[in-house]
Design a protein around this motif. Structure first.
Motif, PDB file in Angstrom:
ATOM      1  N   ASN A  16       0.862  -1.185   0.083  1.00 13.24           N
ATOM      2  CA  ASN A  16       0.298   0.023   0.091  1.00 13.24           C
ATOM      3  C   ASN A  16       0.668   1.208   0.237  1.00 13.24           C
ATOM      4  O   ASN A  16       0.211   2.276  -1.048  1.00 13.24           O
ATOM      5  N   THR A  17       1.959   0.978   0.588  1.00 10.53           N
ATOM      6  CA  THR A  17       3.307   2.303   0.958  1.00 10.53           C
ATOM      7  C   THR A  17       3.673   3.200  -0.849  1.00 10.53           C
ATOM      8  O   THR A  17       3.722   3.819  -0.800  1.00 10.53           O
ATOM      9  N   ARG A  20       0.658   4.318  -3.057  1.00 11.26           N
ATOM     10  CA  ARG A  20       0.370   5.693  -2.377  1.00 11.26           C
ATOM     11  C   ARG A  20       1.390   6.630  -2.851  1.00 11.26           C
ATOM     12  O   ARG A  20       1.533   7.981  -2.987  1.00 11.26           O
ATOM     13  N   ASN A  24       1.740   9.580  -5.723  1.00 12.30           N
ATOM     14  CA  ASN A  24       1.285  11.072  -4.860  1.00 12.30           C
ATOM     15  C   ASN A  24       2.179  11.836  -6.104  1.00 12.30           C
ATOM     16  O   ASN A  24       1.943  12.520  -6.232  1.00 12.30           O
TER      17      ASN A  24
ATOM     18  N   GLY B  94       2.189   4.294   7.365  1.00 16.23           N
ATOM     19  CA  GLY B  94       1.095   5.176   6.660  1.00 16.23           C
ATOM     20  C   GLY B  94       0.491   6.776   7.244  1.00 16.23           C
ATOM     21  O   GLY B  94       0.495   7.789   6.558  1.00 16.23           O
ATOM     22  N   MET B  97       2.812  10.155   5.652  1.00 18.59           N
ATOM     23  CA  MET B  97       2.888  10.452   4.433  1.00 18.59           C
ATOM     24  C   MET B  97       0.831  11.274   4.032  1.00 18.59           C
ATOM     25  O   MET B  97       0.865  11.251   3.651  1.00 18.59           O
ATOM     26  N   ASP B  98      -0.067  10.432   5.668  1.00 13.56           N
ATOM     27  CA  ASP B  98      -0.913  10.772   5.362  1.00 13.56           C
ATOM     28  C   ASP B  98      -0.520  12.790   6.053  1.00 13.56           C
ATOM     29  O   ASP B  98      -1.307  13.564   5.993  1.00 13.56           O
ATOM     30  N   ASP B 101       0.507  14.471   2.712  1.00 11.15           N
ATOM     31  CA  ASP B 101      -1.169  15.051   1.965  1.00 11.15           C
ATOM     32  C   ASP B 101      -1.658  16.162   2.514  1.00 11.15           C
ATOM     33  O   ASP B 101      -2.130  16.571   1.685  1.00 11.15           O
TER      34      ASP B 101
END
Lengths: 129, 207
Positions: A16-17, A20, A24, B94, B97-98, B101
């Protein structure tokens, strides 16, 4: 011919990383219509049901690997058989690159990579944008 | 010695020797030598007794090291720990990266030179986050290796417990991989793979 940044792009990776990160980076390059799949089989289903202008896929996935996905696409005889395909993988042995090329890959990026490398390979495959 | 070995005829030639069968042979030889009184045979008798003692001692020592713990406890614990590392790094990545964002959205609002600088720096964080994918793949390779060791330990235990050495079945290691399986090796260690530049040159040779 100018690259249509509204084209559908499919990214395939079991982490999943990484999905993303690629999503992005693509967004920063102006590609906003990005779909995700977590293995080759899921990707193939998506490709059968929606037209994509570019597929960016990992190699090492289960149950269907990236190289199997590529072979399935190229050997399908369907309208999507020539979709541009970039492999992004940690597999950096010569035999992997050769095998991917034989299977019809358009470009090959080794992990870890940066935004500049991703852009340059997309340009090499699709043209300037 | 040859006349002392007729009981071997009960053992299938080319097959594996059971532990009890081996002990039976040794005891048979000892029994027969014991009744001759010959000096040479006395010497053989002594050596066979020593051999039996060595075998018993070796078996006892192997038992004391509790090799089954490697399979039943140590390897499962190690793989669980490594799985936890992957899970924890995925969770942390995660979260990073949140935040990226959110910063990226704010950077768009800032705009101008500062906004661009923020976007560039956040991009670098995104790129760096790929460590989670690479380390995850490396750890997966280690877990697979541990599982291979587990299988080998299991076979070794079976040999020590029930068979004479040399009768182990073929192992399930990676040596015999071929086709696509041989191409699935995960991230190469520094120096064993080729660089992006080398890949570009290699691909250019096909054009």
């Amino acid at each position: 011919m100018a690259v249509d940044k509204n084209m559908n792009v499919l990214i395939v990776d079991d982490y999943n990383t990484m999905l993303r990160i690629i999503k992005n980076l693509l967004k920063q390059l102006g590609f906003n219509n990005v779909d995700e799949a977590t293995d080759g089989a899921m990707a193939l289903e998506k490709i059968k049901n929606k037209p994509y202008g570019l597929v960016i896929s990992d190699w090492n996935m289960e149950p269907m690997t990236g190289i199997q996905l590529l072979r399935s696409i190229r050997g399908s005889g369907e309208s999507y058989k020539d979709v541009p395909f970039i492999m992004i993988t940690a597999e950096s042995k010569t035999e992997n690159v050769v095998e991917a090329k034989k299977a019809g890959v358009n470009n090959y990026i080794v992990k870890p990579f940066n935004a500049e490398t991703l852009k340059s390979k997309i340009v090499a495959v699709l043209g300037e944008f | 010695m040859s006349e002392a070995m007729p009981e071997q005829n009960h053992i299938e030639v080319g097959g594996s020797y059971g532990r009890d069968q081996v002990l039976k042979i040794i005891n048979s030889v000892i029994s027969k030598v014991e009744h001759t009184g010959d000096d040479a045979r006395e010497s053989i008798f002594k050596e066979l007794k020593e051999l039996r003692a060595i075998i018993d001692e070796a078996r006892a020592e192997i038992g004391m090291t509790r090799p089954s713990e490697i399979k039943d406890k140590h390897i499962p614990t190690a793989t669980d720990e490594l799985d936890a590392v992957v899970e924890a790094t995925a969770e942390a990545t995660g979260a990073i990266m949140d935040s990226c964002d959110v910063i990226m959205d704010k950077a768009s609002a800032v705009g101008g030179e500062n906004g661009d600088a923020m976007v560039n720096e956040v991009t670098k964080i995104y790129e760096a986050c790929s460590f989670q994918d690479i380390t995850g793949q490396r750890i997966t390779k280690v877990v697979k290796t541990l599982k291979d060791i587990e299988v080998k330990v299991e076979k070794l235990l079976a040999v020590v417990s029930h068979k004479m050495p040399g009768s182990a079945e073929e192992d399930s290691g990676d040596e015999g991989k071929s086709g696509d399986a041989a191409l699935l090796n995960g991230p190469q260690l520094p120096g064993s793979g080729i660089s992006q530049d080398d890949i570009d040159k290699l691909l250019a040779e096909f054009d």
